[in-house]
Design a protein around this motif. Structure first.
Motif, PDB file in Angstrom:
ATOM      1  N   GLU A   8      -7.471 -10.774  22.442  1.00 45.13           N
ATOM      2  CA  GLU A   8      -8.259  -9.724  21.384  1.00 45.13           C
ATOM      3  C   GLU A   8      -7.383  -9.926  20.185  1.00 45.13           C
ATOM      4  O   GLU A   8      -6.388  -9.961  20.129  1.00 45.13           O
ATOM      5  N   VAL A   9      -8.239 -10.267  19.081  1.00 40.85           N
ATOM      6  CA  VAL A   9      -7.538 -10.608  17.790  1.00 40.85           C
ATOM      7  C   VAL A   9      -7.813  -9.135  17.336  1.00 40.85           C
ATOM      8  O   VAL A   9      -8.778  -8.508  16.972  1.00 40.85           O
ATOM      9  N   GLN A  10      -6.439  -8.544  16.804  1.00 40.70           N
ATOM     10  CA  GLN A  10      -6.605  -7.131  16.148  1.00 40.70           C
ATOM     11  C   GLN A  10      -6.331  -7.361  14.649  1.00 40.70           C
ATOM     12  O   GLN A  10      -5.723  -8.191  14.181  1.00 40.70           O
ATOM     13  N   LYS A  11      -7.295  -6.714  14.038  1.00 46.49           N
ATOM     14  CA  LYS A  11      -7.296  -6.657  12.584  1.00 46.49           C
ATOM     15  C   LYS A  11      -6.684  -5.465  11.990  1.00 46.49           C
ATOM     16  O   LYS A  11      -7.026  -4.423  12.380  1.00 46.49           O
ATOM     17  N   GLU A  12      -5.765  -5.661  10.719  1.00 41.21           N
ATOM     18  CA  GLU A  12      -5.123  -4.429  10.279  1.00 41.21           C
ATOM     19  C   GLU A  12      -5.987  -3.951   9.391  1.00 41.21           C
ATOM     20  O   GLU A  12      -6.683  -4.643   8.457  1.00 41.21           O
ATOM     21  N   ILE A  13      -6.264  -2.572   9.575  1.00 39.32           N
ATOM     22  CA  ILE A  13      -7.272  -1.930   8.427  1.00 39.32           C
ATOM     23  C   ILE A  13      -6.278  -1.388   7.390  1.00 39.32           C
ATOM     24  O   ILE A  13      -5.557  -0.462   7.758  1.00 39.32           O
ATOM     25  N   VAL A  14      -6.388  -1.638   6.213  1.00 43.41           N
ATOM     26  CA  VAL A  14      -5.618  -1.132   5.139  1.00 43.41           C
ATOM     27  C   VAL A  14      -6.519  -0.303   4.511  1.00 43.41           C
ATOM     28  O   VAL A  14      -7.458  -0.371   3.827  1.00 43.41           O
ATOM     29  N   VAL A  15      -5.893   1.101   4.378  1.00 47.89           N
ATOM     30  CA  VAL A  15      -6.535   2.155   3.794  1.00 47.89           C
ATOM     31  C   VAL A  15      -5.798   2.270   2.503  1.00 47.89           C
ATOM     32  O   VAL A  15      -4.563   2.649   2.247  1.00 47.89           O
ATOM     33  N   ARG A  16      -6.435   2.201   1.184  1.00 51.33           N
ATOM     34  CA  ARG A  16      -6.015   2.220   0.164  1.00 51.33           C
ATOM     35  C   ARG A  16      -6.474   3.815  -0.404  1.00 51.33           C
ATOM     36  O   ARG A  16      -7.667   3.890  -0.681  1.00 51.33           O
ATOM     37  N   LYS A  17      -5.452   4.545  -0.769  1.00 50.88           N
ATOM     38  CA  LYS A  17      -6.046   5.559  -1.633  1.00 50.88           C
ATOM     39  C   LYS A  17      -6.260   5.449  -3.090  1.00 50.88           C
ATOM     40  O   LYS A  17      -6.126   4.490  -3.540  1.00 50.88           O
ATOM     41  N   LYS A  18      -7.157   6.532  -3.361  1.00 53.77           N
ATOM     42  CA  LYS A  18      -7.782   6.292  -4.835  1.00 53.77           C
ATOM     43  C   LYS A  18      -7.634   7.663  -5.365  1.00 53.77           C
ATOM     44  O   LYS A  18      -8.133   8.512  -4.517  1.00 53.77           O
ATOM     45  N   ALA A  19      -7.078   7.629  -6.729  1.00 55.22           N
ATOM     46  CA  ALA A  19      -7.051   8.904  -7.346  1.00 55.22           C
ATOM     47  C   ALA A  19      -7.783   8.954  -8.632  1.00 55.22           C
ATOM     48  O   ALA A  19      -7.699   7.713  -9.348  1.00 55.22           O
ATOM     49  N   LEU A  20      -8.501  10.124  -9.155  1.00 55.97           N
ATOM     50  CA  LEU A  20      -8.936   9.657 -10.508  1.00 55.97           C
ATOM     51  C   LEU A  20      -8.553  10.779 -11.427  1.00 55.97           C
ATOM     52  O   LEU A  20      -8.573  11.906 -10.970  1.00 55.97           O
ATOM     53  N   LEU A  21      -8.029  10.217 -12.470  1.00 56.69           N
ATOM     54  CA  LEU A  21      -7.387  11.341 -13.521  1.00 56.69           C
ATOM     55  C   LEU A  21      -8.233  11.447 -14.672  1.00 56.69           C
ATOM     56  O   LEU A  21      -8.987  10.517 -15.146  1.00 56.69           O
ATOM     57  N   VAL A  22      -8.882  12.765 -15.160  1.00 56.53           N
ATOM     58  CA  VAL A  22      -9.986  12.978 -16.027  1.00 56.53           C
ATOM     59  C   VAL A  22      -9.100  13.278 -17.256  1.00 56.53           C
ATOM     60  O   VAL A  22      -7.973  13.744 -17.456  1.00 56.53           O
ATOM     61  N   ALA A  23     -10.010  13.560 -18.174  1.00 55.70           N
ATOM     62  CA  ALA A  23      -9.530  13.789 -19.607  1.00 55.70           C
ATOM     63  C   ALA A  23      -8.846  15.211 -19.752  1.00 55.70           C
ATOM     64  O   ALA A  23      -9.683  16.113 -18.924  1.00 55.70           O
ATOM     65  N   VAL A  24      -7.730  15.421 -20.255  1.00 54.52           N
ATOM     66  CA  VAL A  24      -7.348  16.725 -20.290  1.00 54.52           C
ATOM     67  C   VAL A  24      -7.532  17.607 -21.514  1.00 54.52           C
ATOM     68  O   VAL A  24      -7.255  18.840 -21.549  1.00 54.52           O
ATOM     69  N   THR A  25      -8.313  17.081 -22.359  1.00 51.17           N
ATOM     70  CA  THR A  25      -8.803  17.879 -23.572  1.00 51.17           C
ATOM     71  C   THR A  25      -9.799  17.390 -24.256  1.00 51.17           C
ATOM     72  O   THR A  25     -10.298  16.144 -23.935  1.00 51.17           O
ATOM     73  N   ASP A  26     -10.400  17.861 -25.067  1.00 48.85           N
ATOM     74  CA  ASP A  26     -11.483  17.403 -25.967  1.00 48.85           C
ATOM     75  C   ASP A  26     -10.623  16.317 -27.048  1.00 48.85           C
ATOM     76  O   ASP A  26      -9.945  16.633 -27.471  1.00 48.85           O
ATOM     77  N   GLY A  27     -11.420  15.206 -27.337  1.00 45.62           N
ATOM     78  CA  GLY A  27     -10.622  14.198 -28.272  1.00 45.62           C
ATOM     79  C   GLY A  27     -10.886  13.011 -27.806  1.00 45.62           C
ATOM     80  O   GLY A  27     -11.832  12.467 -27.138  1.00 45.62           O
TER      81      GLY A  27
END
Length: 172
Positions: A8-27
């Motif tokens: 059996e060939v095992q493949k490593e599953i890489v889980v990459r986290k993702k975050a979104l930073l949004v605008a903090v004010t108008d401008g």
């Protein structure tokens, strides 16, 4: 059947986290390199973006627990459940005001949601005291070479009307 095909060939599953930073004010959302302060522009404390505000309210770029609220009420550090740490620094040279010109009820240990108000500030007061109106937003624990940042500049952002993505972080 060869021994390699029967194994059996095992493949490593890489889980990459993702975050979104949004605008903090108008401008305007600008590159962190354009902030006229070497600590931010040279990325001494981390990668990020900055805003030039047209309003007087600053919102959380991401949800999490406040692990630091500056006594001068000009800086907030948010830690997400995933461990990402983000600094929101309102104005340059604002620490010298010792909280004058800022209003917030938030304290260290409280939880904030993305888009929730962090602080109100008096733009005219800050300017009259020689403070420069830039709001750096920095990932302070993002120095890992596996992190990938995608910056999205924008000249006309309304933070409250819509959550405009300013920076995407992957792989933390």
């Amino acid at each position: 059947m060869s021994s390699s095909s029967s194994q059996e060939v095992q493949k490593e599953i890489v889980v990459r986290k993702k975050a979104l930073l949004v605008a903090v004010t108008d401008g305007s959302i600008i590159p962190i390199e354009e902030v006229p302060d070497l600590v931010f522009s040279e990325k001494m404390i981390g990668e990020g973006f900055a805003m030039i505000p047209t309003s007087d309210v600053v919102y959380a770029p991401i949800g999490g627990k406040l692990f630091q609220v500056a006594d001068a009420l000009h800086a907030f550090e948010i830690r997400t459940e995933d461990g990402l740490e983000v600094l929101v620094h309102v104005g340059l040279d604002t620490v010298t005001l010792n909280g004058a010109g800022f209003k917030t009820n938030l304290k260290k240990g409280m939880v904030v949601k993305q888009g929730e108000p962090l602080v109100e500030f008096d733009k005219e007061y800050l300017i009259s005291r020689g403070c420069r109106l830039f709001i750096p937003v920095v990932v302070i624990n993002g120095g890992n070479e596996n992190y990938r940042y995608v910056f999205k500049p924008n000249n006309e952002v309304e933070a409250q009307a819509k959550k405009t993505i300013a920076l995407t972080i992957e792989g933390y």
